[in-house]
Motif scaffolding. Structure first.
Motif, short mmCIF file in Angstrom:
data_model
loop_
_atom_site.label_atom_id
_atom_site.label_comp_id
_atom_site.label_asym_id
_atom_site.label_seq_id
_atom_site.Cartn_x
_atom_site.Cartn_y
_atom_site.Cartn_z
N LYS A 223 0.80 -1.22 0.00
CA LYS A 223 0.00 0.00 0.00
C LYS A 223 0.83 1.26 0.00
N THR A 224 2.15 1.14 -0.11
CA THR A 224 3.01 2.32 -0.09
C THR A 224 3.37 2.72 -1.51
N SER A 225 3.76 3.98 -1.64
CA SER A 225 4.22 4.50 -2.93
C SER A 225 5.75 4.51 -2.93
N ASN A 226 6.30 5.20 -3.89
CA ASN A 226 7.76 5.26 -3.99
C ASN A 226 8.39 6.24 -3.01
N LYS A 227 7.57 6.99 -2.31
CA LYS A 227 8.13 7.92 -1.33
C LYS A 227 8.59 7.19 -0.08
N ASP A 228 9.30 7.91 0.78
CA ASP A 228 9.90 7.30 1.97
C ASP A 228 8.85 6.68 2.86
N THR A 229 9.25 5.61 3.53
CA THR A 229 8.44 4.98 4.57
C THR A 229 9.18 5.09 5.89
N LYS A 230 8.56 5.71 6.89
CA LYS A 230 9.17 5.87 8.20
C LYS A 230 8.70 4.75 9.12
N SER A 272 -4.14 14.28 3.47
CA SER A 272 -3.45 14.26 2.18
C SER A 272 -2.35 15.31 2.21
N GLY A 273 -1.26 15.03 1.52
CA GLY A 273 -0.14 15.96 1.49
C GLY A 273 0.87 15.56 0.46
N ASN A 274 1.96 16.32 0.43
CA ASN A 274 2.99 16.09 -0.58
C ASN A 274 4.12 15.22 -0.06
N ASN A 275 4.33 15.17 1.26
CA ASN A 275 5.43 14.43 1.84
C ASN A 275 4.91 13.49 2.91
N VAL A 276 5.70 12.47 3.20
CA VAL A 276 5.35 11.52 4.24
C VAL A 276 5.49 12.20 5.60
N LEU A 277 4.69 11.76 6.58
CA LEU A 277 4.74 12.31 7.92
C LEU A 277 5.84 11.62 8.72
N ASN A 278 6.72 12.43 9.34
CA ASN A 278 7.77 11.89 10.19
C ASN A 278 7.21 11.63 11.59
N PRO A 279 7.30 10.39 12.11
CA PRO A 279 6.74 10.09 13.43
C PRO A 279 7.77 10.30 14.54
N TYR A 280 7.32 10.84 15.66
CA TYR A 280 8.14 11.00 16.86
C TYR A 280 7.33 10.39 18.01
N TYR A 281 7.81 9.27 18.53
CA TYR A 281 7.03 8.45 19.46
C TYR A 281 7.60 8.56 20.87
N PHE A 289 3.70 12.08 17.69
CA PHE A 289 3.70 13.39 17.04
C PHE A 289 4.08 13.17 15.57
N LEU A 290 3.30 13.75 14.68
CA LEU A 290 3.50 13.59 13.24
C LEU A 290 3.80 14.95 12.63
N VAL A 291 4.94 15.04 11.93
CA VAL A 291 5.38 16.30 11.35
C VAL A 291 5.79 16.05 9.91
N GLY A 292 5.26 16.82 8.99
CA GLY A 292 5.65 16.74 7.59
C GLY A 292 6.69 17.79 7.26
N LYS A 293 7.67 17.42 6.45
CA LYS A 293 8.74 18.35 6.11
C LYS A 293 8.18 19.51 5.29
N ALA A 294 8.62 20.72 5.64
CA ALA A 294 8.22 21.97 4.99
C ALA A 294 6.73 22.25 5.18
N GLU A 295 6.13 21.69 6.24
CA GLU A 295 4.74 21.96 6.56
C GLU A 295 4.65 22.78 7.84
#
Length: 993
Positions: A223-230, A272-281, A289-295
């Motif tokens: 179910k993932t695309s070619n973008k990064d998976t965290k 929905s967004g342009n970049n994957v969400l970076n998780p901080y657990y 906490f979920l943070v998207g780059k340049a968001e």
């Protein structure tokens, strides 16, 4: 039926800091997207990368630097050229907070030692090791969370295992778990396994010590695309969380059970967004906490791992700037007393600043242990390096997270830079379990310690302190350092033999840290102050022409035991005066006022002559008026005298607290003049203010003046010695704030300030008057009205009110941390314009009334108000809430004597009414009687047991003794209630005689 899990962290909200409290001027526009972190922090330092010519520069700052309103500068902070290519990851060692590892696109991993320069406050980064990689890049590094000196790194599709020993790193193992580039890497919390996510849409769970890749667990995620998976491993459980970007352009959170990898156990669509969400657990509270780059949004939620695994999205927070990277502060760096659950350190496009997440609690003066489960131990690794490399695994250790462990961690960190911390100072540890962690049991021991160090005096307000340095405000004599000040005379109205001597005062900053432990669990005796307005038949109504337009420098309402004064509408500076004993509706046909003929800015009653009123006017004069004994029978338009000398209009005035006819005035000419009213002359002029003076106040000893100015400075003057400030500091409310108030508290050892932050944020501050260091601050709320404080100097209770509002906010100021104790607010019916308080001697002591005041309301009335402390035994004098108060009925010095520097002798009044016994004496008698009855009861029980069993008397255990004590207390209470009922019955029967 599905049940929603309850969580105490559901309503956790971020607390946005002021823009001044961040590191601005940082440029990060050119930073590329990496799988690692571009910012990381330890308990003491923050390290981040920024735009530079090569992209490989690092900057390290201290957490305290964020509070200094600093601007990024290569010369002011520790900046090193670490790599020749852009940096891709920064990671601090878990067990040695002074070691940080970095990697970059130059295919080199470097280890650094972070310390502080002894000659300056700057940080220092020294290289320890440089590790070249055969690949053409290095993507990320991750320290083992349960073994010290072990870390892994990834380069394209390869994972390297490294052993760090004495500054040298050796490659232990190299594995290739994927065929394409690795996009995410994490450890299990016990340090036994790693999980990697790659571009080939697969995840791999690997033991990095094992070279046999056939034993690795592969998980396919189509179910993932070619973008990064965290990827994040959730503690020591069997759950792995991935943050993915789906082909349908949605961002989702997946929870995987490594025992069944056919499909995710839980899927949650975020947005929905342009970049994957970076998780901080957060592994302790399961916060995510979920943070998207340049968001500009940070999403907060919780992961539940109890019965059915799930994720819940709780809230989102908007940030003004684009976020480039983020990290979480280690748990031992949180502010536990403010219920801070987590703190994110954000690297934005132009700045670095912290974002704390706070759990809302009504009681902010106590430590809430239930919010802080045991945390993963950073004192001691759960497994040694030798055993781990041999293939052994150990459970991760956990340690309590509370005030004691947080304090001990700081001590241990200073003692050793290695992972071998002293076992004596570190808290007890236990293996981590997959179940919910057990709440720490150290709180009872802290409570017991606080009981042991509590003062044994019967007066809780007077705490015995070591007789160290004594500041001048503790008494009028600067050189006096004895147990009892020589210039203070105690005068008791009743029972002079029982009068306690005033204790010497020590500076707040000089108090030891150990003495502050007790205040964490301190329960204020004033917490449940009960406010009450009088019946309507006691109100003064129909006040005609009442004006609500006055400046923030004036209270707009002044009272004494006879009169109340207030502004009246009009351009002639009219002041209305009514007598407080003439309650009811005022006559419509009578409206006698004081006419100043020019606009009036402020007024105040003479403290020693209740018929004298001083008014500050816009014609640069101060007019002195005399009110007839029976009130105004006609309007007054000619003052008794006028004081001239200011070059601009007068903004505020204050009478001296002890000297007759000594008056201080502040003006728009940026000066303060101290007047001798008898001589109609300004004797002293203080001209050291570069901007408008918001407020000033006399010290309790009457020898100093504290001012707060629009330039953001607090200044302390000793006007009899010099016209220059003896102390000044830029602190408190921000510069160019619209208003502020300053008051002396804690018998002259502290300064209380009420002011504004950015965006009409109302704040209160407490400063040490010896050094002007900030002891504490509180953000109240957002409102354009200034909070006006009234300080009860005897018991250190602060009443805060604002024009046009309804609520009266109350605090108790104490000598130890956290300094501010929140009390129960009072909200009378309707809004008020101003509030005036009467002297303490007017209070009804027999009903435990600690304050009496009058409230000027918007509906043209004056309402009496009373503040009482709920007490059961009102037949006794409550000496713990009624300390001796200063006698202010008569002046101590004349104006000439004060300007001559003659020292005064303060008289204290004992408020104990005749015929009332002190509550402390009654408690002492009850304790003695109870101990005697307990001994008799124990003897009887022991004798009875001995006779029944045919042997000698048995000794009772502790539980039996406690049971007997409880029985005796109930019997004593029943006997007392029975006696009171009998007395009431006698009183009722006496009416029939």
């Amino acid at each position: 039926m599905f049940k929603v899990a309850y969580s105490k962290y559901k309503n956790v909200t971020p607390s946005l800091i002021k823009k001044e409290q961040n590191l601005s001027g940082v440029s990060t526009n050119r930073l590329s997207n990496t799988i690692g972190s571009l910012i990381n922090c330890s308990l003491d330092h923050i390290t981040f990368t920024f735009d530079s010519a090569s992209g490989g520069s690092l900057c390290t700052i201290k957490h305290d630097d964020l509070l200094k309103r600093a601007t990024f500068n290569n010369e002011m902070f520790c900046v090193v050229h670490a790599h020749s290519a852009p940096i891709t990851d920064i990671q601090y060692n878990t067990f040695n907070q002074s070691i940080v590892a970095t990697c970059a696109l130059d295919s080199v991993i470097k280890l650094w030692s972070v310390s502080e320069e002894p000659e300056s406050a700057m940080c220092k980064m020294d290289p320890l090791a440089s590790i070249p990689i055969s690949e053409n890049r290095s993507d990320c590094v991750q320290w083992n969370p349960n073994v010290d000196g072990i870390f892994v790194s990834s380069s394209l599709n390869t994972v390297y295992l490294w052993d760090v020993n004495e500054g040298q790193a050796s490659n232990v193992q190299t594995i290739c778990p994927h065929t394409e580039a690795i996009q995410g890497l994490c450890w299990k919390k016990d340090g036994s396994l790693i999980c990697t996510a790659a571009k080939d849409k697969s995840m791999c769970i690997t033991d990095p010590r094992n070279t046999n890749t056939n034993q690795n667990l592969k998980i396919q995620n189509s179910k993932t695309s070619n973008k990064d998976t965290k990827v994040v491993w959730l503690g020591t459980s069997d759950c792995i969380m991935t943050s993915v970007y789906t082909p349908s352009f949605t961002r989702e959170i997946h929870l995987w059970d490594i025992r069944n990898t056919s499909e995710p156990v839980h899927e949650s669509s975020i947005d929905s967004g342009n970049n994957v969400l970076n998780p901080y657990y957060d592994h302790d509270t399961s916060a995510l906490f979920l943070v998207g780059k340049a968001e500009t949004n940070i999403k907060y939620g919780e992961v539940f791992l109890n019965n059915s695994w799930s994720f819940t999205h709780n809230s989102s927070q908007h940030i003004d700037d684009q976020i480039k990277a983020a990290c979480l502060l280690p748990k031992y760096g949180l502010n536990l007393m403010k219920c801070e659950i987590d703190r994110m350190i954000l690297l934005t496009r132009n700045s670095v600043y912290p974002l704390p997440y706070i759990a809302p609690r009504n009681d902010k003066s106590s430590f809430h242990q239930n919010l802080y489960p045991d945390t993963f131990n950073v004192y001691k690794p759960g497994c040694t390096k030798t055993e781990w490399l041999e293939g052994k695994n150990s459970d991760a250790l956990k340690a309590p997270l509370n005030l004691t462990s947080q304090k001990n961690f700081g001590k241990n960190e200073e003692k050793s830079q290695s992972n071998s911390l002293a076992s004596v100072d570190s808290p007890s540890v236990q293996p981590a379990k997959n179940s919910d962690p057990v709440v720490s049991v150290l709180v009872p021991s802290i409570n017991q310690q606080s009981v042991q160090i509590a003062p044994s005096s019967t007066d809780n307000n007077k705490i015995d302190k070591p007789d160290t340095t004594q500041i001048e405000d503790a008494s009028s004599d600067k050189e006096n350092n004895q147990k009892k000040p020589e210039n203070v005379v105690i005068r008791s109205a009743v029972n002079q033999s029982l009068q306690p001597n005033p204790k010497p005062l020590t500076p707040l900053a000089a108090q030891s840290r150990s003495s502050k432990v007790k205040s964490v669990f301190y329960q204020s005796k004033f917490k449940y102050i009960n406010g009450k307005t009088a019946n309507k038949n006691e109100h003064i109504t129909n006040i005609r022409g009442l004006s609500s337009m006055w400046s923030a420098e004036s209270n707009g309402f002044q009272i004494n035991t006879r009169h109340a004064a207030f502004f009246v509408s009009g351009n002639s500076g009219q002041i209305g005066v009514v007598q407080l004993n003439k309650v009811g509706r005022l006559d419509d046909s009578v409206n006698n006022t004081i006419v100043n003929k020019v606009k009036c800015s402020d007024f105040q009653w003479d403290l020693f002559d209740e018929n004298t009123l001083a008014a500050a006017c816009d014609d640069c004069t101060i007019k002195i008026w005399t009110i007839p004994e029976d009130g105004l029978d006609k309007s007054l338009d000619e003052p008794e005298l006028s004081l001239t000398g200011h070059a601009d209009r007068v903004s505020s005035i204050k009478f001296h607290p002890y000297a007759k006819n000594v008056l201080a005035s502040a003006s728009y000419d940026k000066s303060i003049k101290i007047w001798n009213i008898d001589a109609c002359q300004a004797m002293i002029t203080l001209q050291h203010h570069p901007d408008f003076i918001f407020n000033f106040n006399w010290s309790p000893c009457g020898t100093k003046l504290a001012t707060i100015c629009k330039d953001g400075y607090i200044r302390i003057f000793s006007p009899l010695q010099s016209d220059q400030p003896i102390l000044e500091s830029k602190c408190g409310p921000r510069k160019d704030a619209k208003a502020a108030r300053i008051e002396w508290v804690l018998h002259g050892r502290g300064l209380f300030v009420s002011g504004f932050g950015s965006g009409n944020l109302r704040q209160i501050f407490l400063f040490d008057s010896e050094t002007l260091t900030e002891l504490n601050s509180e953000d109240i709320n957002h409102s354009p009205s200034l909070l006006i404080p009234y300080i009860d100097q005897d018991i250190n209770v602060v009443y805060l009110y604002a024009k046009g509002e309804e609520t009266i906010i109350l605090y108790e100021i104490q000598e130890d941390e956290p300094y501010f104790q929140v009390l129960t607010p009072f909200k009378p019916d309707g809004s008020h314009l101003a509030i005036g308080f009467l002297p303490k001697i007017t209070c009804d002591v027999k009903s435990a009334e600690i304050a009496k005041s009058f409230r000027l309301t918007k509906d043209n009335r004056i309402e009496p108000m009373s503040f009482t402390v709920p007490r059961v035994k009102l037949s006794f004098f409550q000496d713990d809430i009624f300390p001796d108060t200063i006698d202010r009925c008569e002046a101590y010095l004349s104006a000439d004597d004060w300007f001559s520097g003659i020292q005064m002798q303060l008289n204290y009044i004992n408020l104990q009414p005749q015929g009332m016994q002190r509550l402390s004496e009654m408690n002492a008698v009850d304790k003695g009687n109870q101990a005697s009855r307990q001994k008799d009861m124990i003897k009887k029980v022991e004798t009875k047991n001995g006779k029944q069993n045919g042997h000698t008397a048995l000794n009772l255990n502790e539980n039996d003794g406690n049971m007997i004590t409880a029985m005796l207390q109930r019997a004593s209470l029943f006997h007392q209630n029975k006696s009171d009922d009998d007395d009431d019955e006698d009183d009722d029967n006496s009416g029939w005689d």
